[in-house]
Design a protein around this motif. Sequence first.
Motif, PDB file in Angstrom:
ATOM      1  N   ARG A 140       5.229   8.569  -1.626  1.00  0.00           N
ATOM      2  CA  ARG A 140       5.308   7.114  -1.591  1.00  0.00           C
ATOM      3  C   ARG A 140       5.184   6.585  -3.025  1.00  0.00           C
ATOM      4  NH1 ARG A 140       1.219   8.187   1.884  1.00  0.00           N
ATOM      5  NH2 ARG A 140      -0.208   7.148   0.431  1.00  0.00           N
ATOM      6  N   GLU A 141       5.471   5.317  -3.212  1.00  0.00           N
ATOM      7  CA  GLU A 141       5.387   4.728  -4.550  1.00  0.00           C
ATOM      8  C   GLU A 141       3.997   4.902  -5.142  1.00  0.00           C
ATOM      9  OE1 GLU A 141       5.798   0.407  -6.846  1.00  0.00           O
ATOM     10  OE2 GLU A 141       6.071   0.525  -4.683  1.00  0.00           O
TER      11      GLU A 141
ATOM     12  N   PHE B 211       9.164   4.964 -14.087  1.00  0.00           N
ATOM     13  CA  PHE B 211       8.121   4.193 -14.757  1.00  0.00           C
ATOM     14  C   PHE B 211       7.436   3.308 -13.733  1.00  0.00           C
ATOM     15  CE2 PHE B 211      11.900   4.747 -17.349  1.00  0.00           C
ATOM     16  CZ  PHE B 211      11.414   5.463 -18.432  1.00  0.00           C
ATOM     17  N   THR B 212       6.121   3.399 -13.663  1.00  0.00           N
ATOM     18  CA  THR B 212       5.362   2.583 -12.718  1.00  0.00           C
ATOM     19  C   THR B 212       4.272   1.822 -13.454  1.00  0.00           C
ATOM     20  OG1 THR B 212       3.749   4.343 -12.250  1.00  0.00           O
ATOM     21  CG2 THR B 212       5.744   4.290 -10.893  1.00  0.00           C
ATOM     22  N   ASP B 213       3.866   0.696 -12.870  1.00  0.00           N
ATOM     23  CA  ASP B 213       2.782  -0.090 -13.464  1.00  0.00           C
ATOM     24  C   ASP B 213       1.492   0.707 -13.546  1.00  0.00           C
ATOM     25  OD1 ASP B 213       4.089  -2.436 -14.086  1.00  0.00           O
ATOM     26  OD2 ASP B 213       3.724  -3.360 -12.135  1.00  0.00           O
ATOM     27  N   GLU B 214       1.235   1.521 -12.514  1.00  0.00           N
ATOM     28  CA  GLU B 214      -0.004   2.296 -12.494  1.00  0.00           C
ATOM     29  C   GLU B 214      -0.067   3.257 -13.682  1.00  0.00           C
ATOM     30  OE1 GLU B 214       0.974   1.023  -8.352  1.00  0.00           O
ATOM     31  OE2 GLU B 214       2.072   1.991  -9.980  1.00  0.00           O
ATOM     32  N   TYR B 215       1.024   3.952 -13.920  1.00  0.00           N
ATOM     33  CA  TYR B 215       1.067   4.912 -15.025  1.00  0.00           C
ATOM     34  C   TYR B 215       0.994   4.189 -16.369  1.00  0.00           C
ATOM     35  CZ  TYR B 215       2.841   8.514 -18.180  1.00  0.00           C
ATOM     36  OH  TYR B 215       2.992   9.395 -19.218  1.00  0.00           O
TER      37      TYR B 215
ATOM     38  N   ALA C 196      10.935   0.171  -1.947  1.00  0.00           N
ATOM     39  CA  ALA C 196      10.242   1.459  -1.963  1.00  0.00           C
ATOM     40  C   ALA C 196       9.710   1.790  -0.577  1.00  0.00           C
ATOM     41  CB  ALA C 196       9.094   1.419  -2.965  1.00  0.00           C
ATOM     42  N   ASP C 197       9.374   3.059  -0.406  1.00  0.00           N
ATOM     43  CA  ASP C 197       8.645   3.537   0.766  1.00  0.00           C
ATOM     44  C   ASP C 197       9.382   3.285   2.079  1.00  0.00           C
ATOM     45  OD1 ASP C 197       6.745   4.207  -1.093  1.00  0.00           O
ATOM     46  OD2 ASP C 197       5.428   2.522  -0.644  1.00  0.00           O
ATOM     47  N   ILE C 198      10.654   3.624   2.115  1.00  0.00           N
ATOM     48  CA  ILE C 198      11.399   3.619   3.381  1.00  0.00           C
ATOM     49  C   ILE C 198      11.128   4.965   4.030  1.00  0.00           C
ATOM     50  CG2 ILE C 198      13.676   3.441   4.445  1.00  0.00           C
ATOM     51  CD1 ILE C 198      14.577   1.908   1.917  1.00  0.00           C
ATOM     52  N   ILE C 199      10.401   4.954   5.113  1.00  0.00           N
ATOM     53  CA  ILE C 199       9.898   6.178   5.714  1.00  0.00           C
ATOM     54  C   ILE C 199      10.960   6.819   6.600  1.00  0.00           C
ATOM     55  CG2 ILE C 199       8.069   7.210   7.094  1.00  0.00           C
ATOM     56  CD1 ILE C 199       7.179   5.999   4.421  1.00  0.00           C
ATOM     57  N   ALA C 200      11.113   8.120   6.456  1.00  0.00           N
ATOM     58  CA  ALA C 200      11.999   8.903   7.313  1.00  0.00           C
ATOM     59  C   ALA C 200      11.207  10.077   7.871  1.00  0.00           C
ATOM     60  CB  ALA C 200      13.205   9.406   6.519  1.00  0.00           C
TER      61      ALA C 200
END
Length: 746
Positions: free
Chosen positions: A116-117, A181-185, A218-222
Amino acid sequence: MKRKFNYYLLILPLLALFASCSRDVFDEYYARPDYLEDPIYQRLEELGNFKNFTTLIEKAGYKDILSKSGYWTMFAPNDAAFATYFQEKGISDVTKIDDATAAKIVRYALVYNAFREDQLSDYQSAQGWVVDNAFRRRTAYYDGFVTKTIDGQPSVIVGSNRNGANNYIPGDNNNKYVTYFTDEYFTALGLTASDFNYFYPGKEYTGFNLFDGGVKEADIIAENGVIHEVDKVIIPPVNLDQYLEENSQYSEFRDMLENHLVDYVFNQAATTIYRNFSGNADNVLVKKYDPLLSFAPNNENFIKEMDNDGQSDAYTLIVPNNDALRPFIRDVLLKKYSSINLLPQYVFQDFFNAHMVQNAVWPTKNASYSNGLDEDLRFDFNTNIIDKKILSNGFFYGSNIVQKSNLFYSVYTSAYLDPEYTLATRLYNSTEIKQMISNIRNKYVLFLPSDTLLRSLGYNYDINSSQWVYTSPATGSSISGGAASSRLYRILYNSIVATPNGELDNIRTTSGIIRSGDLDFPGEYIKWDNGKVYAAGNEANNTVANIVGTADVQQNGVTYYIDNILEFTDRPQGLEIKELAEMPGSQFSSFFNYLKNSYIYNPTTGAIQGVSLGTSYTFIVPDNAAITQAVRDGALPGTPSTGVANYAPTFQPDRDKIADFISYHILANGTASDDGLVTGQFETLRKDALGEKTYIQIESTRTPSTLVFKSITADNSSAKYIKASSNNLADRSLIHLVDNYLKFTE
C-alpha cells in the motif's frame, strides 16, 4: 430356499447422499469469499480507464499471471497516460506498440510483493520494517542477455549482478528497480520538493510520484495485490553503465573506464542458463568491472549486504564531460607520462572511485556524502552539474569539472603521477602515508627520492615474489619482506614534514630542526641548512641530502627532489653522547664520564640499560658546571675539587645513585624539542624506591624558542636547554645540553 438381502444396495445410495452433502459443505467453506476483490487484471478491466494497459498485459503474456493468485504491486498507467505517450511517440494507438515494448512497460510496472502507499516508504529489511527509509522497489523487468560487438566479434553479454570479485551470481536476473517519491520518505530524510524538481524541473511534486509522473489514485485493492494508478507510461530506464554508453558527451570518461577497468569474462553458469533458455550454443561473457571500484555501474542490485537493501539506497556516478576531462588528462594525468596506457592501474581505480558514491546523493544533501576515496564531493550542484538523471540503479550527474581529488592535487601527486618515483609510491599506497600526505587540509613538505636513487642504495621491490628487498651496498648482505619494507618505510617517513605554518618555506636560505610525520603519528627529527637536509643517519655518517629540484606547488604543500635519502641510524644513543663528549671543550664530558663508568652503560656497544633502539627518547644532559653542582649537593658521588673524569665507585649505594641520576635525565616515549609540540609530564627511566614510575614536566614553545625541564618532586628544580648545543640527533631521539640538573626526592 431363503433369499439373502444385499445391504450394500441400501448403503451405497446413502453414502452418495452424504458425500453430496459433504461436498456442498466443503465447497461452501472453502469457496472464494464474495467480498474478495477480483485479481489485478480483472480489476483493471472493471475500472474502465486502463484499456490500453490491459491490451499490453495480454500482448506481453501476463494476463494469466495477473488473473491468478499472487502478491504484486502494479503501477498501472491509465488511458490518459497512454494518450500522452502515443503523442510523444508519434503513434496512433496501442496496436502500434510491439510485443517487446509491451513486455517492458508491463514488467517494469510490476513490483514484487504487495505494498500500500503507506508501506512503500518503509524499508523491508532482514531485521524488520524500517519506517520511512525506502524510495525504490524491485520490478519484474530485467535486461537479461544482450548481443554486442566486443573486440570486433558479436558476443552474448550479461551484466554483473554483484560488486567486487564475485561479480556474477547465477539465478539473480539483475532486475531493475523503480523509483518513487513519498512525503513520508522526504520528511524523514529532510528532503523537499526542490530535490524532486532538481531532476524534474517544471513537474509537480504531489507527495506520491513515480519518477516524474503522479499517482492519481493509490491503494486499489485486488485479490493478488495492490494497484496504484499513475498518469505516465514508464519505459524501464537504463542503468549507469547503459547511460554512459548512450551519451557521447561522456565518451572520454567511458573509454578510459572500459579500456582499463572492464573485462568481458566467460562464465559457465551464465552460458548454461542462456543455452537452456535460448537453444543457442553461444558462450556468455559477463561484463565485469574492476573489483576495487566502489560499485559496478551495470549492477542493478545495491550492495546486497541484505537482500532488499536496494529499497533504501542506490549508487551515484558523477561524470565529467569531455570538455572537462580532456584538459585534466593532458595537464594532470599525463604531465609525466607519455600515454594514458602507461598509467598504473591504481590511478584509474582512484580516479573513478573519486567520482563514485555508494549512496543516492540527494542534491540538497550533497555535503553529507563521501566518494569512494572518503572525500567530500567538490562540486557546486547549482553550477557544475549540467545533467542529472534518476536511472534504474542510481543517480547520474554530468559535470563540467573533474572531482578535485586529494590524490591529484597534493604533495602525494608528485610521486603518484611520475614514473620515476614508483618505489616511493608503492610504499605510500600500502601504508597510512597515502592518506596522510594526500590530505589537502593539512600542509606538508615532501622530500622525494627517485627510483634510481633508492636502487643505487640497495632498495628495490621484487615483483616476482611481491616483496621488498634491501641489499647493503657496503656488505652485500640482503634482507627481504617486512624487514626491508620497514627499513624503507622509516626512511620515507623521515622525508615527510607537517608544515602548518610554512616552517620550510625558506628552506634554501635558512637552517633549523623540525619533526617529520604529523601530529597524530610523529616521526623523527631532521635538520636543514640552506638547501641541505639530513637525519640522524646522515649526521652519523657525515652525509647530507641536497635539494636538487622542486615539483609544482600543490594545494597542501611542496615536494623537493633530493639526491640522497634521509637516513636513520641504528647506533645506540650512548655512542652519540660519547662523540659529543669527546669534542674539544665539550660541555657533555662530565655527564658522559659518569655514564661510561656506570653499570647501565655498555662501553663496547654504547647501549644504555633501559634504552631500546627504535623507540623515542629525550636525553637531558646537564653541562659540566651543573654536574659539579650535583656532586656538591650530594646528588652524585665524588669530590668536586679533584674532578670527576674517571670516577668509578665500587660502593653499591654510590653506583645506584649514579644510575638513578642518569635514568632520571632520560625521558621515555617522547622526543621533546623547542618547537612546542611536546609539553606536559613525561615518564623517565628512573623508578622510585617502591618501583613506581617517575615523571618530569616539559615546557616548550616555538616562538620564542624555549625548552625547560622541571622536576615534579618536592625540590621542583628546573633546567633550561642551551640552544647552541642542543637538538643533537640520535636514533629516534634528541640529546639536549641543559644548564642545571634535575633533583629527585623520594
